[in-house]
Write a protein that holds these residues in place. Structure first.
Motif, PDB file in Angstrom:
ATOM      1  N   UNK A  12       0.817  -1.215   0.000  1.00  0.00           N
ATOM      2  CA  UNK A  12       0.000   0.000   0.000  1.00  0.00           C
ATOM      3  C   UNK A  12       0.847   1.259   0.000  1.00  0.00           C
ATOM      4  N   UNK A  13       2.009   1.205   0.639  1.00  0.00           N
ATOM      5  CA  UNK A  13       2.868   2.388   0.730  1.00  0.00           C
ATOM      6  C   UNK A  13       3.436   2.794  -0.619  1.00  0.00           C
ATOM      7  N   UNK A  14       3.432   1.874  -1.599  1.00  0.00           N
ATOM      8  CA  UNK A  14       4.075   2.156  -2.890  1.00  0.00           C
ATOM      9  C   UNK A  14       3.077   2.494  -3.995  1.00  0.00           C
ATOM     10  N   UNK A  15       1.793   2.477  -3.669  1.00  0.00           N
ATOM     11  CA  UNK A  15       0.744   2.891  -4.607  1.00  0.00           C
ATOM     12  C   UNK A  15       0.894   2.206  -5.968  1.00  0.00           C
ATOM     13  N   UNK A  16       0.919   0.902  -5.928  1.00  0.00           N
ATOM     14  CA  UNK A  16       0.975   0.089  -7.154  1.00  0.00           C
ATOM     15  C   UNK A  16      -0.332  -0.687  -7.230  1.00  0.00           C
ATOM     16  N   UNK A  17      -1.344  -0.159  -7.919  1.00  0.00           N
ATOM     17  CA  UNK A  17      -2.677  -0.791  -7.921  1.00  0.00           C
ATOM     18  C   UNK A  17      -2.648  -2.233  -8.436  1.00  0.00           C
ATOM     19  N   UNK A  18      -1.801  -2.496  -9.437  1.00  0.00           N
ATOM     20  CA  UNK A  18      -1.754  -3.857  -9.977  1.00  0.00           C
ATOM     21  C   UNK A  18      -1.234  -4.839  -8.924  1.00  0.00           C
ATOM     22  N   UNK A  19      -0.151  -4.474  -8.257  1.00  0.00           N
ATOM     23  CA  UNK A  19       0.413  -5.358  -7.238  1.00  0.00           C
ATOM     24  C   UNK A  19      -0.569  -5.559  -6.083  1.00  0.00           C
ATOM     25  N   UNK A  20      -1.277  -4.486  -5.715  1.00  0.00           N
ATOM     26  CA  UNK A  20      -2.241  -4.595  -4.618  1.00  0.00           C
ATOM     27  C   UNK A  20      -3.411  -5.504  -5.013  1.00  0.00           C
ATOM     28  N   UNK A  21      -3.912  -5.357  -6.256  1.00  0.00           N
ATOM     29  CA  UNK A  21      -5.005  -6.218  -6.722  1.00  0.00           C
ATOM     30  C   UNK A  21      -4.559  -7.675  -6.745  1.00  0.00           C
ATOM     31  N   UNK A  22      -3.319  -7.903  -7.180  1.00  0.00           N
ATOM     32  CA  UNK A  22      -2.805  -9.267  -7.221  1.00  0.00           C
ATOM     33  C   UNK A  22      -2.730  -9.877  -5.828  1.00  0.00           C
ATOM     34  N   UNK A  23      -2.314  -9.075  -4.847  1.00  0.00           N
ATOM     35  CA  UNK A  23      -2.212  -9.579  -3.474  1.00  0.00           C
ATOM     36  C   UNK A  23      -3.595  -9.916  -2.907  1.00  0.00           C
ATOM     37  N   UNK A  24      -4.579  -9.075  -3.199  1.00  0.00           N
ATOM     38  CA  UNK A  24      -5.940  -9.365  -2.727  1.00  0.00           C
ATOM     39  C   UNK A  24      -6.483 -10.633  -3.388  1.00  0.00           C
ATOM     40  N   UNK A  25      -6.201 -10.795  -4.673  1.00  0.00           N
ATOM     41  CA  UNK A  25      -6.642 -12.017  -5.359  1.00  0.00           C
ATOM     42  C   UNK A  25      -6.008 -13.243  -4.705  1.00  0.00           C
ATOM     43  N   UNK A  26      -4.703 -13.174  -4.431  1.00  0.00           N
ATOM     44  CA  UNK A  26      -4.008 -14.313  -3.828  1.00  0.00           C
ATOM     45  C   UNK A  26      -4.562 -14.616  -2.440  1.00  0.00           C
ATOM     46  N   UNK A  27      -4.840 -13.553  -1.672  1.00  0.00           N
ATOM     47  CA  UNK A  27      -5.413 -13.763  -0.334  1.00  0.00           C
ATOM     48  C   UNK A  27      -6.777 -14.450  -0.455  1.00  0.00           C
ATOM     49  N   UNK A  28      -7.561 -14.051  -1.442  1.00  0.00           N
ATOM     50  CA  UNK A  28      -8.847 -14.699  -1.652  1.00  0.00           C
ATOM     51  C   UNK A  28      -8.694 -16.169  -1.977  1.00  0.00           C
ATOM     52  N   UNK A  29      -7.686 -16.508  -2.788  1.00  0.00           N
ATOM     53  CA  UNK A  29      -7.455 -17.915  -3.125  1.00  0.00           C
ATOM     54  C   UNK A  29      -7.119 -18.739  -1.887  1.00  0.00           C
ATOM     55  N   UNK A  30      -6.273 -18.168  -1.026  1.00  0.00           N
ATOM     56  CA  UNK A  30      -5.898 -18.920   0.175  1.00  0.00           C
ATOM     57  C   UNK A  30      -7.108 -19.137   1.081  1.00  0.00           C
ATOM     58  N   UNK A  31      -7.962 -18.124   1.201  1.00  0.00           N
ATOM     59  CA  UNK A  31      -9.138 -18.270   2.058  1.00  0.00           C
ATOM     60  C   UNK A  31     -10.156 -19.230   1.436  1.00  0.00           C
ATOM     61  N   UNK A  32     -10.251 -19.245   0.130  1.00  0.00           N
ATOM     62  CA  UNK A  32     -11.153 -20.200  -0.509  1.00  0.00           C
ATOM     63  C   UNK A  32     -10.678 -21.629  -0.271  1.00  0.00           C
ATOM     64  N   UNK A  33      -9.357 -21.823  -0.319  1.00  0.00           N
ATOM     65  CA  UNK A  33      -8.827 -23.166  -0.075  1.00  0.00           C
ATOM     66  C   UNK A  33      -9.101 -23.616   1.361  1.00  0.00           C
TER      67      UNK A  33
END
Length: 984
Positions: A878-899
């Motif tokens: 969040x400190x680096x304001x990279x929307x793509x990287x942040x979206x990717x991290x949220x997607x990955x977190x969602x995958x782990x929680x779905x598993x």
């Protein structure tokens, strides 16, 4: 009934398929949706089977599950008709039956049902002897029609028997109405309708006979006999037969005078002034007014006055084909002026050879009967060889002479001529056809001053001033569709000849690229050699060393395609002609303003001015905002012209173009991936203008739009030996190609870049491109090739001492190991990358390495451990304001929680990721998230919502990856959706 009906809904199928809710027209959406509702309207009250719907919508090529697709369309239509309808409600209008669907509507709601009800009542009145009242009801019924049934839909859909039956039903009603009108001596009341219907059915002798009789009944005996002879000529030309018994009987009645003209008083025939009103020209005595124009007594004892009636329309083209949409549009525009008191102005514009005049003549003859005082025509010669455009003053002289004004009575001054012209047209209904206009300035003095007239203009100019200042309705005439092109060839060569060689016919259509003039020229050559197979014509077209333009040369300039194109080219300014020539150096399919500016070596403002000139004259088309293209034959013409420019000029323009794309791609790549390593810049040539982007989303849109262009430029630059441009373009495109799933393109482009880097000896570029090729080949399952590339990348980075590049290569190697299921090796590579990133103090890259470690743990079946890495990534990035990287991290977190079975929590993460990807216009990853959301919803038991998500994923994914699309479709189709749930 549901209680959620809202405003009254009205349906119309006797013309374009349309629906209104209250006073607001409903946008019915895409073609298949409109076609489905049109079929239900055509069969209003009856059940339409899903088999019939499938045949209509997909014409022999249905999807895997057409019933489900129909369900989806019906669900959307229900909510369009009743927006407040609860999700699980069926609604008022579209009801499910055992074998299909039914439109449940009463007589008042559907124009077709009202039409049938009124026709039934009119027939009853006629049988009871009340013919006059029957005619009134018939006219009310006939006025419900605004065109052919389902007009506006594709021709193959409109050919369905349900729509053809409506048109046949209407035709039969017209005949019944005419008979009733003639029986009670009000035949003139049917003249306008019969004129229109007779034009639509030129070979229907029953309709033509009734028109002849009704014309005679309205006192137009000469016009009735003219119409009879016209029909006789058409029958002879089209069918080779004489008029039948019904037509001969009608002629005999007119000749012997047994058709009694209706009294003027109370008659409602076309062109008759209201009771007590003077004839059109009575009392108009302008200076210089010719006696030829004044009303004069006829020999008739009834004292009917007649006036000079010009009839100057050019002949119609017998094998006219296509353009139904444009014809319907023009007729719709004309209807807007009925009773308005304003002059109707319809302008048809388009490129050279597209058939503007032919279409205009065809339409003018269809509507000429609505202008009983005649038709004027003048060729303004705006674009003709060796001729200046006709001066407006000279054009008015031609028109005045056609109206009967003698040469000595025509004023010298333009303003006086305009005044006389407008005075003579006042109170008249005349069609004025201004063909081949140069621009709005040439047309404006020729506009009538009062209402009741129609001005029809054709031009290669866009005539925007005529629309803005004078209220003209503009119709852009584009290229013919394949269906229309085949219809044109069929009309000229016959169905049997095309059916005998369908492949050759398709080749002719493709070669001519939808340009009517090119198709007509090819057809005329084939018609002149009836014993030659069409394949021989195709061989001639493709075998010419000098292209299609040289093949289609002719002594007659009007039949010489290159000559016709040259008239538009020669009318351009010198600078605009140069830009058109230079555009052939661009690989296409379209070009931007900045690219044009770079090609020509001018500023963006000057490029805008020149592009405006080219678009205004239809040499280029702005087919999307800011993107310009031209017809293939115009491109071939420009290529012949640029051959006369110097080699130095062409070479300099080509270099500026490459510099433009290298500079722009480098800027876009940096926005897409601001922390990635950039290629070393190169100095651009003077005059190069690069695109500018506000954010990563705009950069991604540019890359997506230019992908084909960039691919072709890489190949072109490689052939020219511009090695520095090649590897820089490849390097700049790497992240875009990977993120968007264009793996096949990536292998080709990156491979060309690697070859160029090897030839130039640039070791850094070689190492980066080996790493990129390793990733692209892994995407395609070519693991052996991928491992060779990644090993070479690691070696070269180590040899040149590039620690950051080496860290990236280790991380890439770990990802490759993940794909092979070698998770321990992957963890080792990711940890080596992490150590290097930390030694360099590269915090962003360090976060990405932690993210990679999380994915490896997730793949190993350790979702809780993976969740910790992903959560840390979100907090840190969040400190680096990279929307793509942040979206990717949220997607990955969602995958782990779905598993871990936390489906609701996973959906929350996916929604955040989805918003980020959509903000950045990253459609590939958007589709991936939608697919995962469907899985989570399925696990929660909400199958309807899951299907919606998978359907959205398929829609987005289809443009990128066919295999992935098929996988999602198979997953969706594996479960059935209860109709009462999603679709009601």
């Amino acid at each position: 009934m549901t209680g959620h009906e809202g405003p009254a809904v009205r349906f119309a199928i006797m013309g374009p398929a349309r629906v209104w809710r209250g006073e607001d027209e409903v946008d019915l959406g895409p073609v298949q949706q409109r076609a489905l509702l049109a079929l239900l309207m055509a069969r209003a009250g009856d059940v339409v089977s899903t088999d019939e719907m499938t045949t209509l919508l997909w014409r022999g090529d249905p999807p895997a599950d057409p019933v489900n697709a129909i369900y989806r369309h019906v669900g959307v239509l229900r909510r369009l008709l009743q927006p407040q309808l609860p999700v699980r409600s069926v609604g008022r209008w579209l009801l499910r039956e055992s074998s299909g669907y039914r439109l449940a509507a009463d007589v008042a709601a559907v124009d077709l049902l009202r039409f049938r009800d009124q026709v039934r009542r009119a027939k009853q009145l006629a049988r009871a002897g009340d013919a006059e009242q029957a005619v009134t009801i018939f006219r009310e019924a006939l006025d419900l029609r605004s065109g052919a049934a389902a007009s506006g839909l594709p021709t193959d859909i409109r050919a369905h028997s349900a729509f053809a039956a409506i048109d046949s039903e209407y035709l039969a009603a017209v005949k019944h109405a005419a008979d009733a009108a003639l029986a009670c001596a009000v035949g003139p009341a049917m003249v306008p309708v019969l004129h229109r219907v007779a034009a639509e059915h030129p070979l229907d002798e029953a309709v033509q006979a009734r028109l002849v009789l009704c014309l005679a009944a309205s006192g137009q005996r000469a016009e009735a006999l003219d119409k009879w002879h016209e029909v006789r000529r058409v029958l002879a030309a089209e069918l080779g037969v004489p008029p039948g018994a019904e037509l001969r009987a009608a002629q005999q009645k007119v000749l012997v005078g047994t058709v009694v003209p209706a009294e003027r008083e109370g008659a409602a025939y076309a062109g008759a002034p209201p009771q007590g009103e003077a004839p059109p020209t009575e009392g108009v005595r302008a200076p210089g007014f010719s006696a030829a124009l004044a009303p004069r007594p006829s020999d008739s004892s009834a004292g009917v006055r007649v006036v000079t009636r010009p009839a100057q329309l050019p002949p119609d083209l017998a094998p006219f084909a296509g353009r139904q949409r444009e014809l319907d549009l023009a007729t719709g525009f004309l209807s807007l002026y009925d009773g308005s008191g304003a002059t109707a102005i319809v302008a048809i514009q388009g490129m050279a050879g597209v058939g503007k005049s032919t279409t205009a003549v065809h339409w003018a003859r269809q509507v000429a009967h609505r202008f009983p005082d005649g038709q004027l025509y003048v060729n303004l010669r705006g674009f003709e060889p060796g001729a200046q455009a006709v001066d407006p003053g000279d054009a008015i002289r031609v028109l005045l002479e056609a109206l009967g004004v003698t040469a000595d009575q025509i004023p010298a001054a333009l303003n006086a001529r305009v005044s006389l012209y407008r005075t003579l047209l006042a109170g008249r209904r005349i069609l004025v056809f201004l063909d081949n206009a140069r621009d709005a300035v040439q047309v404006r003095p020729l506009l009538p001053g009062g209402g009741g007239c129609l001005v029809l203009v054709t031009s290669r100019d866009r005539l925007l001033g005529l629309a803005a200042v004078d209220g003209a309705r503009i119709i852009q005439l584009g290229l013919l569709s394949d269906t229309e092109a085949r219809e044109l060839l069929t009309r000229r060569l016959g169905e049997a000849r095309l059916a005998a060689e369908p492949a050759a016919a398709a080749d002719i259509i493709a070669t001519c690229a939808g340009l009517p003039l090119a198709l007509a020229l090819v057809a005329s050559r084939a018609a002149a050699r009836p014993r030659f197979p069409l394949s021989a014509v195709v061989a001639e077209l493709r075998g010419s060393r000098h292209g299609l333009l040289d093949t289609l040369r002719d002594r007659d300039p009007m039949g010489d395609l290159e000559a016709v194109l040259s008239w538009s080219y020669d009318a351009l300014s010198r600078q605009a002609a140069r830009v058109l020539r230079l555009t052939v150096l661009h690989p296409g399919p379209d070009i931007t303003r900045s690219a044009v500016a770079s090609l020509a070596g001018v500023g963006v403002r000057e490029a805008d001015r020149l592009l405006h000139e080219l678009v205004r004259t239809n040499m280029l088309v702005e087919h999307r905002p800011g993107r310009f293209t031209c017809h293939d034959l115009l491109r071939e013409y420009a290529a012949k012209r640029i051959a006369h420019d110097s080699a130095a000029e062409r070479s300099a323009a080509g270099l500026r173009l490459l510099d433009h794309y290298v500079g722009t791609a480098r800027t876009a790549a940096h926005l897409l991936s601001p922390w990635w390593v950039e290629a070393e810049p190169m100095e651009a040539s003077a005059g190069v203008v690069c695109e500018e982007f506000a954010d990563a989303g705009q950069a991604l849109v540019w890359f997506s739009a230019e992908r084909v262009v960039l691919r072709e430029l890489v190949a072109h630059a490689a052939r020219k030996g511009a090695h520095g441009h090649v590897w820089r373009l490849a390097w700049a495109m790497e992240r875009f190609l990977d993120r968007q799933g264009h793996a096949n393109d990536a292998v080709k482009i990156l491979g060309a870049g690697l070859s160029a880097a090897l030839r130039e000896g640039n070791r850094s570029a070689q190492a980066h491109l080996h790493r990129a090729l390793a990733r692209a080949n892994t995407r395609l399952g070519r693991h052996g090739t991928a491992r060779r590339h990644i090993r070479t990348s690691l070696t070269v980075f180590a040899e040149i001492g590039d620690s950051l590049g080496l860290a990236h290569a280790h991380r890439c190697h770990g990802w490759i190991m993940d794909q092979l299921g070698r998770y321990e090796a992957s963890l080792g590579e990711a940890r080596q990358a992490l150590v290097l990133y930390r030694s360099l103090g590269n915090r962003v890259a360090e976060i990405s390495a932690l993210h990679a470690l999380g994915w490896t743990h997730l793949l190993r079946g350790e979702p809780r451990l993976a969740e910790g890495y992903f959560a840390r990534s979100i907090t840190s990035i969040k400190a680096y304001r990279d929307p793509y990287a942040e979206a990717s991290a949220w997607y990955s977190l969602g995958c782990s929680r779905q598993e871990m079975g936390q489906y609701d929590a996973a959906l929350e993460c996916y929604r955040t990721a989805l918003a980020g990807y959509r903000d950045g216009a990253d459609h590939y990853n958007e589709a991936t998230v939608l697919d995962r959301m469907g899985d989570a919803l399925r696990a929660l038991g909400d199958l309807a919502a899951a299907h919606r998500m998978w359907g959205d994923a398929i829609d987005v994914m289809a443009q990128f990856d066919g295999a992935a699309t098929d996988a999602v479709r198979a997953k969706r189709d594996a479960d059935s959706v209860p109709e009462a749930g999603l679709f009601g």
